[in-house]
Scaffold this motif. Structure first.
Motif, PDB file in Angstrom:
ATOM      1  N   VAL A  89       0.857  -1.184   0.000  1.00  0.00           N
ATOM      2  CA  VAL A  89       0.000   0.000   0.000  1.00  0.00           C
ATOM      3  C   VAL A  89       0.892   1.232   0.000  1.00  0.00           C
ATOM      4  O   VAL A  89       1.803   1.351   0.813  1.00  0.00           O
ATOM      5  CB  VAL A  89      -0.922   0.026   1.235  1.00  0.00           C
ATOM      6  N   ASP A  90       0.620   2.112  -0.959  1.00  0.00           N
ATOM      7  CA  ASP A  90       1.351   3.372  -1.051  1.00  0.00           C
ATOM      8  C   ASP A  90       0.347   4.506  -1.171  1.00  0.00           C
ATOM      9  O   ASP A  90      -0.768   4.300  -1.660  1.00  0.00           O
ATOM     10  CB  ASP A  90       2.257   3.389  -2.292  1.00  0.00           C
ATOM     11  N   LEU A  99       7.352   9.771  -4.251  1.00  0.00           N
ATOM     12  CA  LEU A  99       6.708   8.793  -3.383  1.00  0.00           C
ATOM     13  C   LEU A  99       7.075   9.060  -1.927  1.00  0.00           C
ATOM     14  O   LEU A  99       6.220   9.000  -1.038  1.00  0.00           O
ATOM     15  CB  LEU A  99       7.099   7.371  -3.785  1.00  0.00           C
ATOM     16  N   GLU A 100       8.339   9.380  -1.670  1.00  0.00           N
ATOM     17  CA  GLU A 100       8.776   9.667  -0.297  1.00  0.00           C
ATOM     18  C   GLU A 100       8.037  10.879   0.267  1.00  0.00           C
ATOM     19  O   GLU A 100       7.609  10.884   1.417  1.00  0.00           O
ATOM     20  CB  GLU A 100      10.291   9.895  -0.257  1.00  0.00           C
ATOM     21  N   ALA A 128      -6.066  11.475   2.393  1.00  0.00           N
ATOM     22  CA  ALA A 128      -4.868  10.642   2.231  1.00  0.00           C
ATOM     23  C   ALA A 128      -5.225   9.383   1.433  1.00  0.00           C
ATOM     24  O   ALA A 128      -5.210   8.280   1.952  1.00  0.00           O
ATOM     25  CB  ALA A 128      -4.299  10.263   3.589  1.00  0.00           C
ATOM     26  N   PRO A 129      -5.562   9.544   0.154  1.00  0.00           N
ATOM     27  CA  PRO A 129      -5.935   8.353  -0.634  1.00  0.00           C
ATOM     28  C   PRO A 129      -4.761   7.400  -0.792  1.00  0.00           C
ATOM     29  O   PRO A 129      -3.603   7.827  -0.870  1.00  0.00           O
ATOM     30  CB  PRO A 129      -6.357   8.938  -1.985  1.00  0.00           C
ATOM     31  N   LEU A 130      -5.064   6.105  -0.797  1.00  0.00           N
ATOM     32  CA  LEU A 130      -4.046   5.064  -0.920  1.00  0.00           C
ATOM     33  C   LEU A 130      -4.323   4.233  -2.162  1.00  0.00           C
ATOM     34  O   LEU A 130      -5.444   4.180  -2.660  1.00  0.00           O
ATOM     35  CB  LEU A 130      -4.056   4.153   0.308  1.00  0.00           C
ATOM     36  N   VAL A 131      -3.285   3.599  -2.660  1.00  0.00           N
ATOM     37  CA  VAL A 131      -3.425   2.725  -3.813  1.00  0.00           C
ATOM     38  C   VAL A 131      -2.834   1.371  -3.453  1.00  0.00           C
ATOM     39  O   VAL A 131      -1.773   1.292  -2.827  1.00  0.00           O
ATOM     40  CB  VAL A 131      -2.758   3.337  -5.075  1.00  0.00           C
ATOM     41  N   TRP A 132      -3.546   0.294  -3.793  1.00  0.00           N
ATOM     42  CA  TRP A 132      -3.070  -1.065  -3.550  1.00  0.00           C
ATOM     43  C   TRP A 132      -2.407  -1.579  -4.811  1.00  0.00           C
ATOM     44  O   TRP A 132      -2.973  -1.479  -5.896  1.00  0.00           O
ATOM     45  CB  TRP A 132      -4.244  -1.975  -3.161  1.00  0.00           C
ATOM     46  N   LYS A 133      -1.197  -2.148  -4.683  1.00  0.00           N
ATOM     47  CA  LYS A 133      -0.453  -2.677  -5.833  1.00  0.00           C
ATOM     48  C   LYS A 133      -0.041  -4.096  -5.551  1.00  0.00           C
ATOM     49  O   LYS A 133       0.493  -4.391  -4.488  1.00  0.00           O
ATOM     50  CB  LYS A 133       0.812  -1.835  -6.084  1.00  0.00           C
ATOM     51  N   ARG A 134      -0.297  -4.981  -6.510  1.00  0.00           N
ATOM     52  CA  ARG A 134       0.125  -6.374  -6.361  1.00  0.00           C
ATOM     53  C   ARG A 134       1.643  -6.414  -6.421  1.00  0.00           C
ATOM     54  O   ARG A 134       2.262  -5.747  -7.227  1.00  0.00           O
ATOM     55  CB  ARG A 134      -0.472  -7.252  -7.449  1.00  0.00           C
TER      56      ARG A 134
END
Length: 135
Positions: A89-90, A99-100, A128-134
């Motif tokens: 999760v980022d 990204l940092e 603070a939206p998050l994105v899930w990445k496989r």
């Protein structure tokens, strides 16, 4: 009824140290070789660092503590382990943002925009939206 201030009890510098308000999950992990900071243990060899009784009361404490405490702890760990096995999760990175910097922005929001409404939670998670990445 007398109720403790959960936020105060669980952030008391006498128990948690001078950085008691900092997000520091490592305070719950004790290296297998002891408590020395320079000890490095292999994954799975470290131990749970149990605070003194009454320093963490997430499920209450004493004879009237939550009957589902152990079940919820096991269920939480199993859920987190299965989620983060295949996913990371980022934060959503805004235009002209690294990204940092996005991670720092979300961490700052957690510190500045969290509050207690029965339980501690972010008051405006949409900021603070998050994105899930496989993985």
């Amino acid at each position: 009824m007398v109720a403790p201030s959960y936020g105060s009890v669980q952030t008391d510098p006498r128990t948690w140290g001078p950085d008691s308000l900092a997000w520091k999950p490592s305070r719950w992990i004790q290296p297998a070789g002891g408590s020395e900071a320079d000890v490095v243990s292999k994954p799975g060899e470290d131990d749970f660092n149990m605070p003194v009784r009454g320093a963490f009361i997430g499920w209450s404490d004493g004879v009237r503590d939550c009957p589902g405490r152990k079940f919820s702890q096991v269920e939480f760990v199993a859920t987190m382990a299965s989620l983060f096995l295949d996913w990371r999760v980022d934060p959503v990175v805004s235009k002209d943002e690294t990204l940092e910097r996005a991670r720092q922005r979300v961490e700052d929001l957690i510190k500045a925009d969290s509050g207690s409404v029965l339980l501690l939670r972010m008051l405006h998670p949409e900021r603070a939206p998050l994105v899930w990445k496989r993985r």
